[in-house]
Design a protein around this motif. Sequence first.
Motif, PDB file in Angstrom:
ATOM      1  N   ARG A  85       0.832  -1.209   0.000  1.00 17.34           N
ATOM      2  CA  ARG A  85       0.000   0.000   0.000  1.00 17.34           C
ATOM      3  C   ARG A  85       0.868   1.261   0.000  1.00 17.34           C
ATOM      4  O   ARG A  85       0.499   2.275  -0.597  1.00 17.34           O
ATOM      5  N   ALA A  86       2.021   1.219   0.647  1.00 19.56           N
ATOM      6  CA  ALA A  86       2.928   2.357   0.612  1.00 19.56           C
ATOM      7  C   ALA A  86       3.417   2.605  -0.814  1.00 19.56           C
ATOM      8  O   ALA A  86       3.476   3.750  -1.278  1.00 19.56           O
ATOM      9  N   LEU A  87       3.763   1.530  -1.528  1.00 27.55           N
ATOM     10  CA  LEU A  87       4.162   1.665  -2.930  1.00 27.55           C
ATOM     11  C   LEU A  87       3.004   2.186  -3.770  1.00 27.55           C
ATOM     12  O   LEU A  87       3.183   3.060  -4.631  1.00 27.55           O
ATOM     13  N   GLN A  88       1.817   1.679  -3.511  1.00 24.32           N
ATOM     14  CA  GLN A  88       0.634   2.132  -4.231  1.00 24.32           C
ATOM     15  C   GLN A  88       0.388   3.624  -3.987  1.00 24.32           C
ATOM     16  O   GLN A  88       0.026   4.368  -4.907  1.00 24.32           O
ATOM     17  N   GLY A  89       0.619   4.077  -2.755  1.00 27.63           N
ATOM     18  CA  GLY A  89       0.418   5.487  -2.428  1.00 27.63           C
ATOM     19  C   GLY A  89       1.388   6.405  -3.140  1.00 27.63           C
ATOM     20  O   GLY A  89       1.051   7.553  -3.454  1.00 27.63           O
ATOM     21  N   ILE A  90       2.608   5.926  -3.396  1.00 29.67           N
ATOM     22  CA  ILE A  90       3.571   6.734  -4.152  1.00 29.67           C
ATOM     23  C   ILE A  90       2.991   7.090  -5.518  1.00 29.67           C
ATOM     24  O   ILE A  90       3.070   8.241  -5.971  1.00 29.67           O
ATOM     25  N   GLY A  91       2.396   6.097  -6.175  1.00 30.57           N
ATOM     26  CA  GLY A  91       1.779   6.379  -7.465  1.00 30.57           C
ATOM     27  C   GLY A  91       0.461   7.119  -7.341  1.00 30.57           C
ATOM     28  O   GLY A  91       0.183   8.043  -8.111  1.00 30.57           O
ATOM     29  N   GLY A  92      -0.357   6.759  -6.331  1.00 32.50           N
ATOM     30  CA  GLY A  92      -1.681   7.360  -6.200  1.00 32.50           C
ATOM     31  C   GLY A  92      -1.644   8.844  -5.899  1.00 32.50           C
ATOM     32  O   GLY A  92      -2.388   9.633  -6.493  1.00 32.50           O
ATOM     33  N   GLY A  93      -0.781   9.258  -4.971  1.00 29.72           N
ATOM     34  CA  GLY A  93      -0.674  10.678  -4.665  1.00 29.72           C
ATOM     35  C   GLY A  93      -0.181  11.483  -5.844  1.00 29.72           C
ATOM     36  O   GLY A  93      -0.619  12.619  -6.074  1.00 29.72           O
ATOM     37  N   SER A  94       0.716  10.904  -6.620  1.00 28.24           N
ATOM     38  CA  SER A  94       1.241  11.591  -7.791  1.00 28.24           C
ATOM     39  C   SER A  94       0.169  11.721  -8.869  1.00 28.24           C
ATOM     40  O   SER A  94       0.065  12.761  -9.526  1.00 28.24           O
ATOM     41  N   ILE A  95      -0.622  10.673  -9.051  1.00 25.61           N
ATOM     42  CA  ILE A  95      -1.669  10.711 -10.070  1.00 25.61           C
ATOM     43  C   ILE A  95      -2.640  11.855  -9.807  1.00 25.61           C
ATOM     44  O   ILE A  95      -3.020  12.606 -10.716  1.00 25.61           O
ATOM     45  N   THR A  96      -3.045  12.019  -8.553  1.00 24.03           N
ATOM     46  CA  THR A  96      -4.035  13.039  -8.221  1.00 24.03           C
ATOM     47  C   THR A  96      -3.576  14.421  -8.641  1.00 24.03           C
ATOM     48  O   THR A  96      -4.320  15.187  -9.274  1.00 24.03           O
ATOM     49  N   SER A  97      -2.336  14.789  -8.302  1.00 23.47           N
ATOM     50  CA  SER A  97      -1.831  16.114  -8.648  1.00 23.47           C
ATOM     51  C   SER A  97      -1.530  16.239 -10.135  1.00 23.47           C
ATOM     52  O   SER A  97      -1.810  17.270 -10.748  1.00 23.47           O
ATOM     53  N   LEU A  98      -0.958  15.194 -10.732  1.00 22.49           N
ATOM     54  CA  LEU A  98      -0.568  15.284 -12.132  1.00 22.49           C
ATOM     55  C   LEU A  98      -1.779  15.379 -13.052  1.00 22.49           C
ATOM     56  O   LEU A  98      -1.747  16.105 -14.058  1.00 22.49           O
ATOM     57  N   VAL A  99      -2.865  14.673 -12.722  1.00 20.55           N
ATOM     58  CA  VAL A  99      -4.068  14.781 -13.547  1.00 20.55           C
ATOM     59  C   VAL A  99      -4.570  16.218 -13.555  1.00 20.55           C
ATOM     60  O   VAL A  99      -4.933  16.761 -14.615  1.00 20.55           O
ATOM     61  N   MET A 100      -4.608  16.851 -12.388  1.00 21.46           N
ATOM     62  CA  MET A 100      -5.074  18.231 -12.316  1.00 21.46           C
ATOM     63  C   MET A 100      -4.116  19.180 -13.018  1.00 21.46           C
ATOM     64  O   MET A 100      -4.534  20.165 -13.641  1.00 21.46           O
ATOM     65  N   ALA A 101      -2.816  18.907 -12.924  1.00 22.99           N
ATOM     66  CA  ALA A 101      -1.831  19.757 -13.602  1.00 22.99           C
ATOM     67  C   ALA A 101      -1.904  19.589 -15.112  1.00 22.99           C
ATOM     68  O   ALA A 101      -1.710  20.555 -15.860  1.00 22.99           O
ATOM     69  N   ILE A 102      -2.186  18.381 -15.579  1.00 23.36           N
ATOM     70  CA  ILE A 102      -2.276  18.141 -17.022  1.00 23.36           C
ATOM     71  C   ILE A 102      -3.408  18.956 -17.639  1.00 23.36           C
ATOM     72  O   ILE A 102      -3.305  19.413 -18.780  1.00 23.36           O
ATOM     73  N   THR A 103      -4.495  19.175 -16.879  1.00 26.25           N
ATOM     74  CA  THR A 103      -5.566  20.029 -17.405  1.00 26.25           C
ATOM     75  C   THR A 103      -5.056  21.443 -17.649  1.00 26.25           C
ATOM     76  O   THR A 103      -5.584  22.155 -18.505  1.00 26.25           O
ATOM     77  N   GLY A 104      -4.026  21.854 -16.891  1.00 23.13           N
ATOM     78  CA  GLY A 104      -3.421  23.158 -17.134  1.00 23.13           C
ATOM     79  C   GLY A 104      -2.683  23.218 -18.449  1.00 23.13           C
ATOM     80  O   GLY A 104      -2.486  24.298 -19.019  1.00 23.13           O
ATOM     81  N   ASP A 105      -2.241  22.063 -18.962  1.00 25.96           N
ATOM     82  CA  ASP A 105      -1.600  22.003 -20.272  1.00 25.96           C
ATOM     83  C   ASP A 105      -2.613  21.882 -21.400  1.00 25.96           C
ATOM     84  O   ASP A 105      -2.373  22.338 -22.511  1.00 25.96           O
ATOM     85  N   LEU A 106      -3.735  21.250 -21.116  1.00 25.04           N
ATOM     86  CA  LEU A 106      -4.709  20.959 -22.167  1.00 25.04           C
ATOM     87  C   LEU A 106      -5.609  22.137 -22.483  1.00 25.04           C
ATOM     88  O   LEU A 106      -6.149  22.219 -23.588  1.00 25.04           O
ATOM     89  N   ALA A 107      -5.822  23.042 -21.530  1.00 19.37           N
ATOM     90  CA  ALA A 107      -6.804  24.096 -21.726  1.00 19.37           C
ATOM     91  C   ALA A 107      -6.311  25.403 -21.156  1.00 19.37           C
ATOM     92  O   ALA A 107      -5.503  25.436 -20.230  1.00 19.37           O
ATOM     93  N   ALA A 108      -6.801  26.491 -21.725  1.00 17.21           N
ATOM     94  CA  ALA A 108      -6.524  27.817 -21.189  1.00 17.21           C
ATOM     95  C   ALA A 108      -7.196  27.977 -19.838  1.00 17.21           C
ATOM     96  O   ALA A 108      -8.157  27.262 -19.526  1.00 17.21           O
ATOM     97  N   PRO A 109      -6.708  28.911 -18.980  1.00 12.94           N
ATOM     98  CA  PRO A 109      -7.258  29.023 -17.621  1.00 12.94           C
ATOM     99  C   PRO A 109      -8.777  29.148 -17.566  1.00 12.94           C
ATOM    100  O   PRO A 109      -9.413  28.533 -16.721  1.00 12.94           O
ATOM    101  N   ARG A 110      -9.385  29.931 -18.479  1.00 11.03           N
ATOM    102  CA  ARG A 110     -10.837  30.077 -18.389  1.00 11.03           C
ATOM    103  C   ARG A 110     -11.544  28.768 -18.717  1.00 11.03           C
ATOM    104  O   ARG A 110     -12.475  28.361 -18.025  1.00 11.03           O
TER     105      ARG A 110
END
Length: 462
Positions: free
Chosen positions: A97-122
């Motif tokens: 579960r600790a190994l799983q959390g390394i990937g899970g915590g990263s996924i949460t932030s990276l998915v939200m950050a990727i939307t910053g690349d895909l679309a303009a702020p508005r």
Amino acid sequence: MMVMLPLMLALFVASLDQTVVTTALPAIARDLHGTATDVPWVATAYLLTSAVTTLVFGKLGDVHGRKRIFQVSLVVFLCGSLLSATAGSVLHLSLSRALQGIGGGSITSLVMAITGDLAAPRQRARHQALLGMVAALALVAGPLLGGAFADGLSWRWIFYINLPIGAVALAAVALRLRLPRPVGAGGGPDLLGASVVTVFTTSVVLFTTWGGHRYAWRAPVILGLIGLAVVSLAVYPLVERRADEPITPPRLFRRPVFGLASAQYLIVGMVLFAGMLYVPLFAQLVQHKSAFRAGLYVIPLLLGLVAAAALSGPVIARTGRYKAYPVAGAVLAGGAMAVVSRAGPHTGAPWLVVPLAVAGVGLGFFLQVALLAGQSSAGHEDVGTATAVLNFCRTLGGAFGTALFGAILAAGLPSPQPGPAQAAAAFHTVFGWTVPFMALAFVLALAMPEEPLPDRQPRPAG
């Protein structure tokens, strides 16, 4: 949507695994012959590593490219899921579960950050509304699915189910996702900063998890962890100022909007966890409801978050204006929690369900706007880092809220078996303390400048 769908799938399974094991812990303990002291590590291990890696992987995404780091995170998460599903002991499961959390915590932030690349702020508001709804639904579904798998099939299916979903997301991202090129690193990795933030996060998670449960709040181990957290927090800014590529660049906090958005995320995390953890406990101790029926009271709170994202996202995308939402959200959440604080042994379900849904809407306005404004205030080279910091603040808010409100509740329940009136009074105090925090959030919302949201699409790399 061909790109957003795999991102939403990855976010769903990563968010699901934050809560899915809670109702399955008794079955896991029986099957793996665990004890009352070691089984909670199955949940704590995921929380601990996901909180630490949120900041580190967010920075790595800025430097080396979010697509590559996202793919690595998803592979790590799936490997952790497979190892968890095949675990033969509680220690094996906790480490997996600790190994799983390394990937899970990263996924949460990276998915939200990727939307910053895909679309303009508005236009980003629409994407983030979808992601917010997915995350909230995963939190609702987690305990229900965990109990269903544990009772109907096996607790191991909690982890097996991640494999086909994650594989589809991984393949779709590899084929469809095109992102702007990374800015590149200006220096070596911030190993010292990563070490300090790991010490700080570990200390916070442990003293908020153990305090008042495994150890008394005045126990030397708890006081030592609190002291270690304070020292590491004081040292961290000094370390970051000297790093070539700091995990959290000090320039982010020189921008008023980002600092205020981070503070709002922290407060919302505290109040949200107060509702998620202590409303079901109130229903059990004061109104003597079953654990299943008590858990249902979390649903209106989280559905309120979904409704807020669905309402505010399209409007912000159309108008570019967002300041009114956190102001209104503070009033809605503060007023609703004030109503919840007056509930007693004979309060009917509608008098809890309705204010909890309203509180969810208010908190949802904060989460939607704080993420949008915080990302927009950061330069494109810092979008991943900014998103990671905001998510880290929400995690800290949840940890601090759990500890603070737990201490308040313990002070109001001096006897192990309090009467309904005494228990109700203790919960009145717990929920009442959320109101001044929302008043502070109201002041922060008024103080936040409303910067214009550009309606310009970033150009993806070929």
